[in-house]
Write a protein that holds these residues in place. Structure first.
Motif, PDB file in Angstrom:
ATOM      1  N   ASP A   1       3.475   1.472  -3.110  1.00 18.98           N
ATOM      2  CA  ASP A   1       4.868   1.877  -2.951  1.00 18.98           C
ATOM      3  C   ASP A   1       5.103   2.209  -1.479  1.00 18.98           C
ATOM      4  O   ASP A   1       4.613   3.228  -0.974  1.00 18.98           O
ATOM      5  CB  ASP A   1       5.163   3.088  -3.837  1.00 18.98           C
ATOM      6  CG  ASP A   1       6.653   3.401  -3.908  1.00 18.98           C
ATOM      7  OD1 ASP A   1       7.359   3.159  -2.913  1.00 18.98           O
ATOM      8  OD2 ASP A   1       7.102   3.905  -4.953  1.00 18.98           O
ATOM      9  N   VAL A   2       5.825   1.353  -0.788  1.00 18.21           N
ATOM     10  CA  VAL A   2       6.083   1.528   0.640  1.00 18.21           C
ATOM     11  C   VAL A   2       6.790   2.851   0.911  1.00 18.21           C
ATOM     12  O   VAL A   2       6.516   3.527   1.907  1.00 18.21           O
ATOM     13  CB  VAL A   2       6.921   0.352   1.176  1.00 18.21           C
ATOM     14  CG1 VAL A   2       7.317   0.597   2.629  1.00 18.21           C
ATOM     15  CG2 VAL A   2       6.136  -0.951   1.057  1.00 18.21           C
ATOM     16  N   ARG A   3       7.678   3.246   0.027  1.00 19.33           N
ATOM     17  CA  ARG A   3       8.434   4.486   0.222  1.00 19.33           C
ATOM     18  C   ARG A   3       7.520   5.702   0.267  1.00 19.33           C
ATOM     19  O   ARG A   3       7.731   6.621   1.061  1.00 19.33           O
ATOM     20  CB  ARG A   3       9.472   4.642  -0.891  1.00 19.33           C
ATOM     21  CG  ARG A   3      10.579   3.590  -0.865  1.00 19.33           C
ATOM     22  CD  ARG A   3      11.400   3.650  -2.123  1.00 19.33           C
ATOM     23  NE  ARG A   3      10.576   3.395  -3.310  1.00 19.33           N
ATOM     24  CZ  ARG A   3      11.032   3.430  -4.564  1.00 19.33           C
ATOM     25  NH1 ARG A   3      12.304   3.721  -4.796  1.00 19.33           N
ATOM     26  NH2 ARG A   3      10.234   3.181  -5.574  1.00 19.33           N
TER      27      ARG A   3
ATOM     28  N   LEU B   1       2.017  -7.807   1.988  1.00 20.87           N
ATOM     29  CA  LEU B   1       2.136  -6.350   1.926  1.00 20.87           C
ATOM     30  C   LEU B   1       2.042  -5.741   3.317  1.00 20.87           C
ATOM     31  O   LEU B   1       2.793  -4.823   3.659  1.00 20.87           O
ATOM     32  CB  LEU B   1       1.041  -5.774   1.027  1.00 20.87           C
ATOM     33  CG  LEU B   1       0.956  -4.251   0.960  1.00 20.87           C
ATOM     34  CD1 LEU B   1       2.265  -3.661   0.439  1.00 20.87           C
ATOM     35  CD2 LEU B   1      -0.208  -3.817   0.082  1.00 20.87           C
TER      36      LEU B   1
ATOM     37  N   LYS C   1       5.270  -6.286   5.063  1.00 24.81           N
ATOM     38  CA  LYS C   1       6.311  -5.457   4.454  1.00 24.81           C
ATOM     39  C   LYS C   1       6.243  -4.018   4.965  1.00 24.81           C
ATOM     40  O   LYS C   1       7.251  -3.418   5.349  1.00 24.81           O
ATOM     41  CB  LYS C   1       6.168  -5.481   2.939  1.00 24.81           C
ATOM     42  CG  LYS C   1       7.241  -4.713   2.180  1.00 24.81           C
ATOM     43  CD  LYS C   1       7.021  -4.845   0.675  1.00 24.81           C
ATOM     44  CE  LYS C   1       8.086  -4.088  -0.106  1.00 24.81           C
ATOM     45  NZ  LYS C   1       7.858  -4.216  -1.583  1.00 24.81           N
ATOM     46  N   LEU C   2       5.032  -3.469   5.000  1.00 20.23           N
ATOM     47  CA  LEU C   2       4.843  -2.098   5.495  1.00 20.23           C
ATOM     48  C   LEU C   2       5.139  -2.003   6.989  1.00 20.23           C
ATOM     49  O   LEU C   2       5.729  -1.030   7.457  1.00 20.23           O
ATOM     50  CB  LEU C   2       3.419  -1.635   5.199  1.00 20.23           C
ATOM     51  CG  LEU C   2       3.178  -0.986   3.840  1.00 20.23           C
ATOM     52  CD1 LEU C   2       1.695  -0.936   3.522  1.00 20.23           C
ATOM     53  CD2 LEU C   2       3.767   0.413   3.803  1.00 20.23           C
TER      54      LEU C   2
ATOM     55  N   ALA D   1       8.952  -2.050   7.517  1.00 24.47           N
ATOM     56  CA  ALA D   1       9.580  -0.817   7.050  1.00 24.47           C
ATOM     57  C   ALA D   1       9.273   0.341   7.999  1.00 24.47           C
ATOM     58  O   ALA D   1      10.126   1.197   8.256  1.00 24.47           O
ATOM     59  CB  ALA D   1       9.097  -0.485   5.647  1.00 24.47           C
TER      60      ALA D   1
END
Length: 232
Positions: free
Chosen positions: A161-163, A197, A200-201, A204
């Motif tokens: 979960d990136v958040r 992934l 994506k990280l 973000a």
């Protein structure tokens, strides 16, 4: 049927040869792996001393403590003379050793290269039969301020979960991250999902002025660094 003999019992040996007495008299470092395991086992069976049983167990595992530490309770109990209580004791001792190795590694004053991260996390991830994803949080001097497991998955993958990653970074005041996960299969080749992934990280984190410095794939004896391979 073979009858047990008195010589099989360690209690009948001279004190100088008994593992427990040797440890008390001369210290733990003089004992062999076999003798240390024999102390944990406490006793053998009617036809085998604790020392012979320990020697057999270690021999079956190539005298490799890493392999011994990966044996399940059920696998340990497959040896005649090893009941549940002994198996649990040996398993607990192996886990204590793994955790001590992790504690002794300590948190470095600063991460200077990918191997520093490998040495920090290998005791945690190297021998796991399942996949875990960890985050190392760094301050502006590249000092490790926190490292923790983010998720745990099956042998084929794990969810991230990136958040949660970025929330923790903000709470800690971290300015940089290093991603890490293990491949239980032993392969060091990053998958397409690993690359996606990472990207994506990285994207973000940029929005919060946080850098993703590296992503390590860790196995028992080696690692792959996205940064070292210039694919970050």
């Amino acid at each position: 049927m073979r009858q047990p003999t008195a010589s099989l019992s360690i209690k009948n040996w001279s004190e100088a040869d008994r593992p427990r007495e040797k440890l008390v008299r001369h210290g733990k470092t003089v004992l062999s792996d076999t003798e240390l395991l024999a102390i944990l086992l406490g006793s053998g069976s009617r036809h085998e001393s604790a020392l012979d049983l320990a020697r057999r167990i270690l021999g079956d595992n190539d005298h490799n403590l890493g392999k011994l530490g990966r044996l399940s309770i059920h696998q340990l109990m497959s040896y005649k003379g090893v009941g549940q209580a002994k198996a649990v004791l040996v398993s607990a001792a192996m886990e204590m050793g793994r955790r001590r190795q992790m504690a002794d590694t300590g948190i470095k004053s600063a991460v200077k290269c990918s191997r520093d991260v490998f040495e920090l996390l290998q005791p945690v991830l190297g021998e796991l039969p399942h996949e875990e994803f960890w985050i190392v949080y760094l301050n502006n001097a590249n000092k490790v301020i926190f490292h923790s497991q983010l998720s745990r998955g099956g042998i084929t993958g794990t969810l991230v979960d990136v958040r949660l990653v970025l929330k923790k970074a903000l709470e800690l005041g971290a300015v940089a991250l290093i991603l890490a996960h293990n491949h239980p299969s032993g392969t060091l080749k990053p998958s397409a999902a690993d690359k996606q992934l990472t990207e994506k990280l990285k994207k973000a984190a940029v929005a919060l002025d946080i850098k993703v410095l590296d992503h390590l794939i860790i196995t028992e004896t080696n690692f792959f660094s996205f940064a070292d391979e210039n694919i970050l």
